[in-house]
Scaffold this motif. Structure first.
Motif, PDB file in Angstrom:
ATOM      1  N   PRO A 120       0.813  -1.209   0.000  1.00 25.52           N
ATOM      2  CA  PRO A 120       0.000   0.000   0.000  1.00 25.52           C
ATOM      3  C   PRO A 120       0.852   1.267   0.000  1.00 25.52           C
ATOM      4  CG  PRO A 120       0.041  -0.930   2.192  1.00 25.52           C
ATOM      5  CD  PRO A 120       0.711  -1.929   1.303  1.00 25.52           C
ATOM      6  N   GLN A 121       0.220   2.362  -0.400  1.00 25.00           N
ATOM      7  CA  GLN A 121       0.919   3.626  -0.462  1.00 25.00           C
ATOM      8  C   GLN A 121       1.190   4.161   0.947  1.00 25.00           C
ATOM      9  OE1 GLN A 121      -0.330   6.412  -3.633  1.00 25.00           O
ATOM     10  NE2 GLN A 121      -1.944   4.926  -4.137  1.00 25.00           N
ATOM     11  N   ARG A 122       2.306   4.854   1.054  1.00 24.06           N
ATOM     12  CA  ARG A 122       2.701   5.490   2.305  1.00 24.06           C
ATOM     13  C   ARG A 122       2.997   6.964   2.029  1.00 24.06           C
ATOM     14  NH1 ARG A 122       0.744   1.478   4.047  1.00 24.06           N
ATOM     15  NH2 ARG A 122       1.767  -0.184   5.244  1.00 24.06           N
ATOM     16  N   SER A 123       3.025   7.736   3.086  1.00 23.38           N
ATOM     17  CA  SER A 123       3.277   9.164   2.952  1.00 23.38           C
ATOM     18  C   SER A 123       4.697   9.446   2.474  1.00 23.38           C
ATOM     19  CB  SER A 123       3.049   9.862   4.292  1.00 23.38           C
ATOM     20  OG  SER A 123       3.281  11.258   4.189  1.00 23.38           O
ATOM     21  N   SER A 124       4.882  10.597   1.843  1.00 27.91           N
ATOM     22  CA  SER A 124       6.243  11.058   1.528  1.00 27.91           C
ATOM     23  C   SER A 124       7.015  11.354   2.800  1.00 27.91           C
ATOM     24  CB  SER A 124       6.188  12.332   0.679  1.00 27.91           C
ATOM     25  OG  SER A 124       5.779  12.067  -0.633  1.00 27.91           O
ATOM     26  N   TRP A 125       6.318  11.807   3.853  1.00 21.20           N
ATOM     27  CA  TRP A 125       6.986  12.383   5.014  1.00 21.20           C
ATOM     28  C   TRP A 125       6.540  11.718   6.313  1.00 21.20           C
ATOM     29  CZ3 TRP A 125      10.381  15.378   2.706  1.00 21.20           C
ATOM     30  CH2 TRP A 125      10.037  15.972   1.490  1.00 21.20           C
ATOM     31  N   THR A 126       7.428  11.764   7.285  1.00 20.79           N
ATOM     32  CA  THR A 126       7.054  11.391   8.641  1.00 20.79           C
ATOM     33  C   THR A 126       7.437  12.527   9.583  1.00 20.79           C
ATOM     34  OG1 THR A 126       9.174  10.323   9.198  1.00 20.79           O
ATOM     35  CG2 THR A 126       7.465   8.943   8.172  1.00 20.79           C
ATOM     36  N   LEU A 127       6.760  12.586  10.708  1.00 24.71           N
ATOM     37  CA  LEU A 127       7.055  13.560  11.754  1.00 24.71           C
ATOM     38  C   LEU A 127       6.916  12.848  13.093  1.00 24.71           C
ATOM     39  CD1 LEU A 127       7.665  16.514  12.556  1.00 24.71           C
ATOM     40  CD2 LEU A 127       5.179  16.882  12.648  1.00 24.71           C
ATOM     41  N   ARG A 128       7.988  12.861  13.864  1.00 24.87           N
ATOM     42  CA  ARG A 128       8.036  12.152  15.151  1.00 24.87           C
ATOM     43  C   ARG A 128       7.618  10.689  14.993  1.00 24.87           C
ATOM     44  NH1 ARG A 128       6.467  17.394  16.483  1.00 24.87           N
ATOM     45  NH2 ARG A 128       4.251  16.911  16.246  1.00 24.87           N
ATOM     46  N   GLY A 129       8.046  10.086  13.894  1.00 25.31           N
ATOM     47  CA  GLY A 129       7.821   8.672  13.660  1.00 25.31           C
ATOM     48  C   GLY A 129       6.468   8.321  13.079  1.00 25.31           C
ATOM     49  N   GLU A 130       5.594   9.301  12.891  1.00 19.09           N
ATOM     50  CA  GLU A 130       4.258   9.053  12.340  1.00 19.09           C
ATOM     51  C   GLU A 130       4.158   9.615  10.924  1.00 19.09           C
ATOM     52  OE1 GLU A 130       1.896   7.339  13.835  1.00 19.09           O
ATOM     53  OE2 GLU A 130       3.093   7.039  15.658  1.00 19.09           O
ATOM     54  N   GLN A 131       3.388   8.929  10.076  1.00 19.59           N
ATOM     55  CA  GLN A 131       3.211   9.428   8.715  1.00 19.59           C
ATOM     56  C   GLN A 131       2.452  10.763   8.717  1.00 19.59           C
ATOM     57  OE1 GLN A 131       2.126   6.609   5.524  1.00 19.59           O
ATOM     58  NE2 GLN A 131       2.025   5.035   7.126  1.00 19.59           N
ATOM     59  N   VAL A 132       2.944  11.718   7.930  1.00 18.86           N
ATOM     60  CA  VAL A 132       2.202  12.950   7.690  1.00 18.86           C
ATOM     61  C   VAL A 132       0.992  12.596   6.829  1.00 18.86           C
ATOM     62  CG1 VAL A 132       2.289  15.194   6.525  1.00 18.86           C
ATOM     63  CG2 VAL A 132       4.240  14.419   7.906  1.00 18.86           C
ATOM     64  N   PRO A 133      -0.214  13.046   7.198  1.00 17.78           N
ATOM     65  CA  PRO A 133      -1.398  12.748   6.368  1.00 17.78           C
ATOM     66  C   PRO A 133      -1.154  13.125   4.912  1.00 17.78           C
ATOM     67  CG  PRO A 133      -2.070  13.743   8.430  1.00 17.78           C
ATOM     68  CD  PRO A 133      -0.570  13.841   8.388  1.00 17.78           C
ATOM     69  N   PHE A 134      -1.620  12.274   3.982  1.00 12.88           N
ATOM     70  CA  PHE A 134      -1.281  12.444   2.572  1.00 12.88           C
ATOM     71  C   PHE A 134      -2.448  12.064   1.678  1.00 12.88           C
ATOM     72  CE2 PHE A 134      -0.491   8.056   3.603  1.00 12.88           C
ATOM     73  CZ  PHE A 134      -0.799   7.337   2.464  1.00 12.88           C
ATOM     74  N   VAL A 135      -2.360  12.538   0.438  1.00 13.75           N
ATOM     75  CA  VAL A 135      -3.299  12.138  -0.609  1.00 13.75           C
ATOM     76  C   VAL A 135      -2.638  11.033  -1.426  1.00 13.75           C
ATOM     77  CG1 VAL A 135      -4.600  12.861  -2.651  1.00 13.75           C
ATOM     78  CG2 VAL A 135      -4.322  14.443  -0.722  1.00 13.75           C
ATOM     79  N   PRO A 136      -3.272   9.857  -1.547  1.00 11.12           N
ATOM     80  CA  PRO A 136      -2.687   8.783  -2.365  1.00 11.12           C
ATOM     81  C   PRO A 136      -2.761   9.128  -3.847  1.00 11.12           C
ATOM     82  CG  PRO A 136      -4.340   7.946  -0.812  1.00 11.12           C
ATOM     83  CD  PRO A 136      -4.490   9.431  -0.854  1.00 11.12           C
ATOM     84  N   PHE A 137      -1.958   8.452  -4.637  1.00 10.89           N
ATOM     85  CA  PHE A 137      -2.035   8.581  -6.085  1.00 10.89           C
ATOM     86  C   PHE A 137      -3.187   7.738  -6.618  1.00 10.89           C
ATOM     87  CE2 PHE A 137       2.619   9.239  -5.351  1.00 10.89           C
ATOM     88  CZ  PHE A 137       2.632  10.583  -5.683  1.00 10.89           C
ATOM     89  N   ASP A 138      -3.767   8.200  -7.719  1.00 10.12           N
ATOM     90  CA  ASP A 138      -4.779   7.428  -8.433  1.00 10.12           C
ATOM     91  C   ASP A 138      -4.046   6.559  -9.447  1.00 10.12           C
ATOM     92  OD1 ASP A 138      -6.784   6.414 -10.017  1.00 10.12           O
ATOM     93  OD2 ASP A 138      -7.872   8.307 -10.201  1.00 10.12           O
ATOM     94  N   ASP A 139      -3.819   5.303  -9.103  1.00  8.98           N
ATOM     95  CA  ASP A 139      -3.022   4.426  -9.960  1.00  8.98           C
ATOM     96  C   ASP A 139      -3.640   4.237 -11.336  1.00  8.98           C
ATOM     97  OD1 ASP A 139      -1.007   4.026  -8.105  1.00  8.98           O
ATOM     98  OD2 ASP A 139      -1.959   2.267  -7.224  1.00  8.98           O
ATOM     99  N   GLU A 140      -4.967   4.203 -11.410  1.00  9.65           N
ATOM    100  CA  GLU A 140      -5.632   4.034 -12.714  1.00  9.65           C
ATOM    101  C   GLU A 140      -5.377   5.249 -13.598  1.00  9.65           C
ATOM    102  OE1 GLU A 140      -9.735   3.204 -12.171  1.00  9.65           O
ATOM    103  OE2 GLU A 140      -9.399   1.309 -11.113  1.00  9.65           O
ATOM    104  N   ALA A 141      -5.437   6.438 -13.031  1.00 10.08           N
ATOM    105  CA  ALA A 141      -5.194   7.653 -13.816  1.00 10.08           C
ATOM    106  C   ALA A 141      -3.747   7.729 -14.273  1.00 10.08           C
ATOM    107  CB  ALA A 141      -5.566   8.888 -12.999  1.00 10.08           C
ATOM    108  N   ILE A 142      -2.832   7.276 -13.433  1.00  7.78           N
ATOM    109  CA  ILE A 142      -1.419   7.248 -13.828  1.00  7.78           C
ATOM    110  C   ILE A 142      -1.220   6.281 -14.989  1.00  7.78           C
ATOM    111  CG2 ILE A 142       0.887   6.540 -13.076  1.00  7.78           C
ATOM    112  CD1 ILE A 142       0.192   7.673 -10.315  1.00  7.78           C
ATOM    113  N   GLU A 143      -1.862   5.122 -14.906  1.00  9.22           N
ATOM    114  CA  GLU A 143      -1.757   4.134 -15.991  1.00  9.22           C
ATOM    115  C   GLU A 143      -2.324   4.703 -17.286  1.00  9.22           C
ATOM    116  OE1 GLU A 143      -0.488   0.716 -17.700  1.00  9.22           O
ATOM    117  OE2 GLU A 143      -0.158   1.345 -15.625  1.00  9.22           O
ATOM    118  N   ASP A 144      -3.415   5.455 -17.188  1.00  8.67           N
ATOM    119  CA  ASP A 144      -4.003   6.084 -18.383  1.00  8.67           C
ATOM    120  C   ASP A 144      -3.020   7.082 -18.999  1.00  8.67           C
ATOM    121  OD1 ASP A 144      -6.319   4.636 -18.095  1.00  8.67           O
ATOM    122  OD2 ASP A 144      -7.436   6.250 -17.114  1.00  8.67           O
ATOM    123  N   ALA A 145      -2.338   7.861 -18.149  1.00 15.14           N
ATOM    124  CA  ALA A 145      -1.371   8.836 -18.657  1.00 15.14           C
ATOM    125  C   ALA A 145      -0.218   8.141 -19.371  1.00 15.14           C
ATOM    126  CB  ALA A 145      -0.851   9.693 -17.502  1.00 15.14           C
TER     127      ALA A 145
END
Length: 279
Positions: A128-153
């Motif tokens: 599964p996707q994970r955040s770009s960043w962590t802060l104090r050991g926790e993932q910074v809340p993030f927006v996942p990529f739309d894998d289907e849209a990337i595949e279309d591109a």
């Protein structure tokens, strides 16, 4: 001018005599150390440092789960030695620069070139996707990529490969914001917490992500809190911003950046007075 290697070979600091401003310069997803940009800033009297924040010894191997604490030591060092502290980041580094601005009240200004208003998933094929960043050991809340849209591109670019077209991910980023709309509020960078000045620079022909749209979202959020934000744009510039005196880096062979050398340089020329003013 004194040039110092930081943390072995994983960073550089250029210090002109009499500098009163220290600038942390962050690259985009290339992860490179921005020596040329540091030299340019130093030629204008600012001390400029750049460090590798992934791909180095003891660091994540890709732009994923990168601790924001990675920047603490160099920020503290610059803050202790100079009257003003500025963070200048490009693309993925602009994401970091804005996040750092919300965490460090000692930062006097943030310059975000080709910015984003949300934190994104890390750049990785792992799921599964994970955040770009962590802060104090926790993932910074993030927006996942739309894998289907990337595949279309990718498929669209492959179909046009005879014309030398590279994939543009603008629509994929917009699709992700729509598909994961429930994740956007938590992932939105709280730019109203940035105590210092904010300068945003974006190209209207950015083919990687819609940086002008993202910049305006940042400005609206700060305006709602009675905070001034400077946005500099050029309708024909792309994802890269070339500041005066900088060499033009080779275009990516994997994805489209948009713009042209002339327009990208013109955008940098337009932005420079605003950047110089905060140095």
């Amino acid at each position: 001018m004194r040039e110092t290697t930081l943390a072995g070979s994983e960073g550089v600091l250029l210090e002109p005599e009499g500098a009163t401003t220290g600038v942390l310069v962050l690259s985009g997803s290339s992860g490179r150390i921005e020596t040329d940009r540091c030299r340019m800033l130093a030629s204008h009297g600012a001390a400029a440092a750049s460090i590798r924040y992934f791909g180095g010894p003891g660091q994540p191997g890709e732009a994923r789960l990168m601790p924001l604490e990675t920047f603490d030591d160099v920020l503290a060092d610059l803050h202790s030695r100079y009257q003003r502290l500025v963070v200048l980041g490009t693309s993925w580094g602009a994401q970091a620069a804005l996040l750092l601005g919300t965490l460090h009240p000692e930062i006097d200004a943030v310059v975000a070139l080709s910015p984003t208003y949300v934190a994104w998933a890390g750049l990785s094929d792992e799921r599964p996707q994970r955040s770009s960043w962590t802060l104090r050991g926790e993932q910074v809340p993030f927006v996942p990529f739309d894998d289907e849209a990337i595949e279309d591109a990718l498929k669209e670019a492959e179909g046009a490969s005879a014309h030398g077209e590279l994939p543009s991910y603008c629509e994929a980023y917009l699709s992700a914001l729509e598909k994961y709309a429930d994740r956007v509020p938590a992932a939105t960078i709280p730019v109203e917490r940035i105590a210092g000045e904010v300068v945003l620079v974006a190209g209207g022909d950015d083919a990687l992500w819609p940086s002008v749209l993202f910049a305006e979202a940042i400005r609206r959020r700060r305006t709602a809190h009675d905070l001034e934000t400077i946005v500099v744009s050029h309708p024909d510039a792309g994802h890269r911003v070339v500041l005066p005196g900088e060499p033009v880096l080779p275009l990516s062979r994997r994805l489209a950046w948009g713009g042209s050398e002339a327009a990208d340089r013109e955008l940098g020329l337009r932005a420079w007075p605003e950047i110089a003013a905060i140095l």
